[in-house]
Design a protein around this motif. Structure first.
Motif, short mmCIF file in Angstrom:
data_model
loop_
_atom_site.label_atom_id
_atom_site.label_comp_id
_atom_site.label_asym_id
_atom_site.label_seq_id
_atom_site.Cartn_x
_atom_site.Cartn_y
_atom_site.Cartn_z
N PRO A 89 -0.32 -2.85 0.45
CA PRO A 89 -0.49 -1.40 0.63
C PRO A 89 -1.94 -0.95 0.86
N CYS A 90 -2.88 -1.61 0.19
CA CYS A 90 -4.29 -1.22 0.35
C CYS A 90 -4.77 -1.53 1.76
N ARG A 92 -2.84 -1.87 4.36
CA ARG A 92 -2.10 -1.00 5.26
C ARG A 92 -2.80 0.36 5.35
N ALA A 93 -3.25 0.86 4.21
CA ALA A 93 -3.94 2.15 4.19
C ALA A 93 -5.22 2.07 5.02
#
Lengths: 219, 223
Positions: A89-90, A92-93
């Motif tokens: 997620p990090c 992806r962000a």
């Protein structure tokens, strides 16, 4: 998952090119429809009634609009090969942030290069180069923005390279000299078949840009 | 490892409040730092060197910037109370309308409230009406944009659900989001501000109106 895929596009569009590359990365067969933006087809107006712009991906009859949203859609539906966004997620962000930067800063600054008044044009050029240098900082020494593999930010940004030759000839912006890492990265991307096969011819893009520019300048 | 969640924001910013709304919805504890935008802190410049803007979410020391990017990060990190649907087409749809709100609605709202002259404000108000109609149609028969529970698009639409009214009041502009013109959207806005995670994240209204009035003026006062 498969089913019918149609792409409404306009060949010089950097945004449309993002979608073409994403589709190629996933090995998706699709029907390509060229739009005349001065005479938009009923299909385009039906599929994108809000923004009335290309690219539009039509999957099993349902439209997806806005290039980055289409690329994410493609990545989510055809998730069995060549992931474009990382799984963490990090990361992806970070990828979403930089693709957003390309739209909000790089693209916007590139439009300012078109200003008819000389001083505004010089300011536009400066701003444009600054955004490219920021991208260069983010790339660092990585082969791709995605790290070791070609990914979402690479897909979002590489289409802009198709216009660099036009900027060099028309505006004397030498990106090869000013941002050598970006230039090297672009050439590396162009070694990929999925990118090279879909890239428009640089002379044709130059002619298109030169012709369109005249309309703005004489307005 | 103890989780550390930090939000660097500004009390009056809809973007900043979006992040808080999502965290509250998911029941995530966080520390809030108010940023003085006239005198940006070393923290902000360190965590968002590219844009130097709020909001920034800092999760276990790692920063995420841009409110819609942050919302997606929050949804991917804390899986309870999902704010995006599972279906890729519905996800693309929610993202499209969130982008629409930021890129089309907000500029129209600002021009309708504080455009240079009356003509520009009226033109912007007309444009905004058209945009609101699209959102009205998008709601269809749903309670919220997200369906039965609020989702990413509802949170992104805080601009419409709450900020629009405040900006209209501050500038003296006519109320656009009326029950007569946009019954579904009007109802949605009333329900939206009652959801506890949203209610707890709204700025105090009087203070907010006074702040915006001071910042931009009450240009429509002559009406």
């Amino acid at each position: 998952m498969a089913g019918e895929v149609v792409l409404l596009n306009f060949w010089p569009s950097t945004f449309g090119l993002r979608v073409r590359i994403a589709l190629a990365e996933k090995g998706i067969k699709y029907e390509y429809k060229e739009e005349d933006l001065s005479n938009k087809s009923p299909l385009l107006l039906e599929m994108n009634p809000i923004i009335k712009q290309i690219p539009v991906l039509i999957h099993n009859g349902k439209p997806v609009c806005e290039s980055l949203l289409i690329v994410q859609y493609i990545d989510e539906v055809w998730n069995d090969k060549s992931p474009l966004l990382p799984s963490d997620p990090c990361q992806r962000a970070q990828a979403r942030f930089w693709a957003d930067f390309v739209d909000k800063k790089v693209y916007v600054a590139s439009r300012k290069v078109w200003r008819p008044k000389r001083e505004e044009q010089e300011e536009g050029k400066k701003e444009f180069l600054e955004t490219l240098k920021t991208m260069e900082g983010e790339l660092g020494d990585k082969p791709y923005f995605g790290g070791e593999t070609f990914g979402y930010v690479d897909v979002s940004f590489i289409p802009f390279y198709s216009w660099f030759h036009a900027y060099k000839v028309l505006d004397n912006i030498n990106i090869e000299a000013e941002c050598p890492k970006i230039d090297a990265w672009a050439k590396r991307c162009l070694q990929k078949e999925t990118v090279a096969k879909n890239f428009p011819d640089k002379k044709k893009v130059y002619e298109f840009v030169a012709q369109t520019r005249k309309k703005y300048v004489s307005a | 490892m103890a989780e550390e969640v930090l939000v660097i924001g500004a009390w009056h910013s809809p973007y900043s409040r979006r992040v808080e709304m999502a965290l509250k919805l998911k029941g995530i504890d966080y520390k809030y730092i108010e940023e003085d935008l006239t005198n940006k802190s070393p923290s902000l410049l360190k965590y968002n060197p590219v844009h130097k803007k709020i909001p920034v979410l800092v999760h276990n020391g790692k920063p995420v910037a841009e409110s819609l990017v942050i919302l997606e990060y929050i949804d991917e990190t804390w899986k309870n109370h999902p704010i995006l649907p599972k279906d890729p087409y519905e996800r693309a749809n929610a993202r499209f309308w969130a982008k629409f709100i930021d890129e089309k609605c907000l500029p129209a709202i600002l021009k309708a409230c504080w455009g240079e002259d009356q003509k520009e404000r009226e033109k912007a108000a007309e444009e905004l009406s058209k945009l609101l109609q699209f959102l009205e149609n998008e709601l269809k028969g749903k309670r919220y944009f997200g369906g039965e529970t609020i989702g990413l698009l509802d949170i992104a639409a805080n601009m419409i659900g709450y900020w629009l009214g405040v900006l209209e009041e501050a500038s003296g502009a006519s109320e656009l989001l009326t029950r007569e013109k946009f019954p579904k959207l009007f109802n949605w806005a009333n329900e939206f501000v009652c959801v506890s995670a949203i209610k707890e994240s709204l700025p105090p209204r009087d203070k907010h109106v006074a702040f915006m009035r001071k910042r931009f003026g009450m240009v429509n006062a002559s009406k």
